[in-house]
Scaffold this active site. Structure first.
Site, PDB file in Angstrom:
ATOM      1  N   ASP A   7       0.847  -1.203   0.108  1.00 29.38           N
ATOM      2  CA  ASP A   7       0.037   0.126  -0.123  1.00 29.38           C
ATOM      3  C   ASP A   7       0.963   1.286  -0.070  1.00 29.38           C
ATOM      4  O   ASP A   7       2.015   1.199   0.491  1.00 29.38           O
ATOM      5  CB  ASP A   7      -0.943  -0.015   1.287  1.00 29.38           C
ATOM      6  CG  ASP A   7      -1.645   1.158   1.199  1.00 29.38           C
ATOM      7  OD1 ASP A   7      -2.303   1.579   0.581  1.00 29.38           O
ATOM      8  OD2 ASP A   7      -1.537   1.831   2.585  1.00 29.38           O
ATOM      9  N   ASP A   9      -0.202   5.068   0.727  1.00 20.32           N
ATOM     10  CA  ASP A   9      -0.154   5.912   1.862  1.00 20.32           C
ATOM     11  C   ASP A   9      -0.469   5.450   3.167  1.00 20.32           C
ATOM     12  O   ASP A   9      -1.132   4.620   3.515  1.00 20.32           O
ATOM     13  CB  ASP A   9      -1.782   6.775   1.545  1.00 20.32           C
ATOM     14  CG  ASP A   9      -1.751   7.539   0.272  1.00 20.32           C
ATOM     15  OD1 ASP A   9      -0.881   8.155  -0.181  1.00 20.32           O
ATOM     16  OD2 ASP A   9      -2.787   7.187  -0.574  1.00 20.32           O
ATOM     17  N   GLY A  44      -7.311   3.604   3.315  1.00 21.25           N
ATOM     18  CA  GLY A  44      -7.655   2.579   2.052  1.00 21.25           C
ATOM     19  C   GLY A  44      -8.677   2.837   1.533  1.00 21.25           C
ATOM     20  O   GLY A  44      -9.015   2.050   0.431  1.00 21.25           O
ATOM     21  N   ASN A 116      -3.721   9.510  -7.163  1.00 25.35           N
ATOM     22  CA  ASN A 116      -2.732  10.198  -7.111  1.00 25.35           C
ATOM     23  C   ASN A 116      -1.231   9.506  -7.108  1.00 25.35           C
ATOM     24  O   ASN A 116      -0.302  10.163  -6.984  1.00 25.35           O
ATOM     25  CB  ASN A 116      -2.610  11.278  -6.060  1.00 25.35           C
ATOM     26  CG  ASN A 116      -3.735  12.414  -6.270  1.00 25.35           C
ATOM     27  OD1 ASN A 116      -3.660  13.071  -7.210  1.00 25.35           O
ATOM     28  ND2 ASN A 116      -4.596  12.471  -5.502  1.00 25.35           N
ATOM     29  N   ASP A 168      -1.469  -0.469   6.091  1.00 19.63           N
ATOM     30  CA  ASP A 168      -1.838   0.115   7.299  1.00 19.63           C
ATOM     31  C   ASP A 168      -3.272   0.457   7.738  1.00 19.63           C
ATOM     32  O   ASP A 168      -3.518   0.969   8.559  1.00 19.63           O
ATOM     33  CB  ASP A 168      -1.239   1.860   7.233  1.00 19.63           C
ATOM     34  CG  ASP A 168      -1.897   2.445   6.430  1.00 19.63           C
ATOM     35  OD1 ASP A 168      -2.422   2.300   5.328  1.00 19.63           O
ATOM     36  OD2 ASP A 168      -2.175   3.584   6.615  1.00 19.63           O
TER      37      ASP A 168
HETATM   38  C1  BG6 Z   1      -5.771   5.629   0.033  1.00 17.41           C
HETATM   39  C2  BG6 Z   1      -6.094   6.309   1.228  1.00 17.41           C
HETATM   40  O1  BG6 Z   1      -4.442   5.164  -0.328  1.00 17.41           O
HETATM   41  O2  BG6 Z   1      -6.350   6.293  -1.095  1.00 17.41           O
HETATM   42  C3  BG6 Z   1      -7.388   7.050   1.277  1.00 17.41           C
HETATM   43  O3  BG6 Z   1      -5.594   5.528   2.318  1.00 17.41           O
HETATM   44  C4  BG6 Z   1      -7.768   7.801   0.132  1.00 17.41           C
HETATM   45  O4  BG6 Z   1      -7.269   7.776   2.498  1.00 17.41           O
HETATM   46  C5  BG6 Z   1      -7.684   6.879  -1.151  1.00 17.41           C
HETATM   47  O5  BG6 Z   1      -9.002   8.356   0.097  1.00 17.41           O
HETATM   48  C6  BG6 Z   1      -7.792   7.906  -2.517  1.00 17.41           C
HETATM   49  O6  BG6 Z   1      -6.796   8.659  -2.677  1.00 17.41           O
HETATM   50  P1  BG6 Z   1      -6.969   9.783  -3.723  1.00 17.41           P
HETATM   51  O7  BG6 Z   1      -5.632  10.358  -3.772  1.00 17.41           O
HETATM   52  O8  BG6 Z   1      -7.312   9.100  -5.093  1.00 17.41           O
HETATM   53  O9  BG6 Z   1      -7.956  10.810  -3.159  1.00 17.41           O
HETATM   54 MG    MG Z   2      -2.719   3.320   3.708  1.00 20.99          MG
END
Ligand code: BG6
Ligand code: MG
Length: 217
Positions: A7, A9, A44, A116, A168
């Site tokens: 993973d 983030d 997640g 992202n 996590d």
């Molecule tokens: C996950 C994060 O990795 O990505 C979440 O833990 C987040 O908190 C999700 O909402 C989506 O991310 P993004 O960058 O596409 O908004």
């Molecule tokens: Mg995570």
């Protein structure tokens, strides 16, 4: 075991904190109580599902278009925060552990719900550390659905049972279990009952890779 799926983030770097700060701005603007305990439930989980969790404490009603605007607004705040990232953001021991795992012959992939992901990997120069990336742009169902990990395994030509998943988030551990992977919990997910192995330090992965999952601690 032949592979590790990570993973992003909250595992490879602390962008979980940046997600929190961006959502906090949106929640404050709407007058919705939002703290780190609620934020842990967003780990997640997709952007849209995160907003729904935050709105549990909102009295008003929002149209689909308004919700979409809020998700976009959050993402704009988040992207501004991502400008603070660079190659020094990654802890040296994380980079060194990834190199070690690769030197041991493991295939490495990222499995993240985030759209992202690629920007983050490029900004931090982590992209060259992985053989494949599966992220929010190539899935239709977010964690706890296993799709993102199943795609990651496919991209590195491995069967789920040959891969560890490092997470996590409880949602990520559940996704790993549902997909038939070997789930390793770190940070908040190290309290997750479904995690087969719980670690408190990223570098422990080197010994798990070398000697098997009985050697985490
Ligand atoms: C996950 C994060 O990795 O990505 C979440 O833990 C987040 O908190 C999700 O909402 C989506 O991310 P993004 O960058 O596409 O908004
Ligand atoms: Mg995570």
């Amino acid at each position: 075991m032949k592979g590790f799926i990570f993973d992003l983030d909250g595992v490879l770097l602390s962008t979980d904190e940046l997600h929190y700060q961006a959502w906090k701005k949106v929640a404050d603007k709407l007058g919705i109580p939002f703290d780190r305990t609620i934020n842990d439930r967003l780990r997640g989980v997709s952007r849209e599902a995160s907003l729904e969790i935050i709105l549990e404490k909102y009295d008003g009603r929002l149209s689909a278009a308004e919700k979409e605007d809020l998700c976009n607004e959050k993402n704009e705040y988040y992207k501004e925060l991502l400008h603070t990232l660079n190659e020094r953001t990654i802890l040296p021991q994380v980079r060194e552990t990834l190199k070690d795992l690769r030197a041991q012959g493991y295939r490495l992939a990222v499995g993240s719900s985030s759209k992202n992901t690629k920007t983050i990997l490029q900004r931090t120069e982590l992209d060259s550390c992985f053989d494949a990336v599966s992220d929010g742009n190539n899935i239709s169902k977010s964690k706890p659905d296993p799709e993102v990990f199943l795609k990651a395994a496919e991209y590195i030509f491995l069967d789920p049972k040959e891969c560890y998943v490092v997470e996590d988030a409880d949602a990520g551990i559940d996704a790993a279990v549902a997909g038939g992977f070997y789930p390793i919990g770190i940070g908040p997910a190290s309290h997750c009952a479904a995690a087969k192995l719980k670690i408190d330090d990223f570098t422990q992965l080197k010994d798990i890779a070398r000697y098997g999952s009985g050697n985490a601690r």
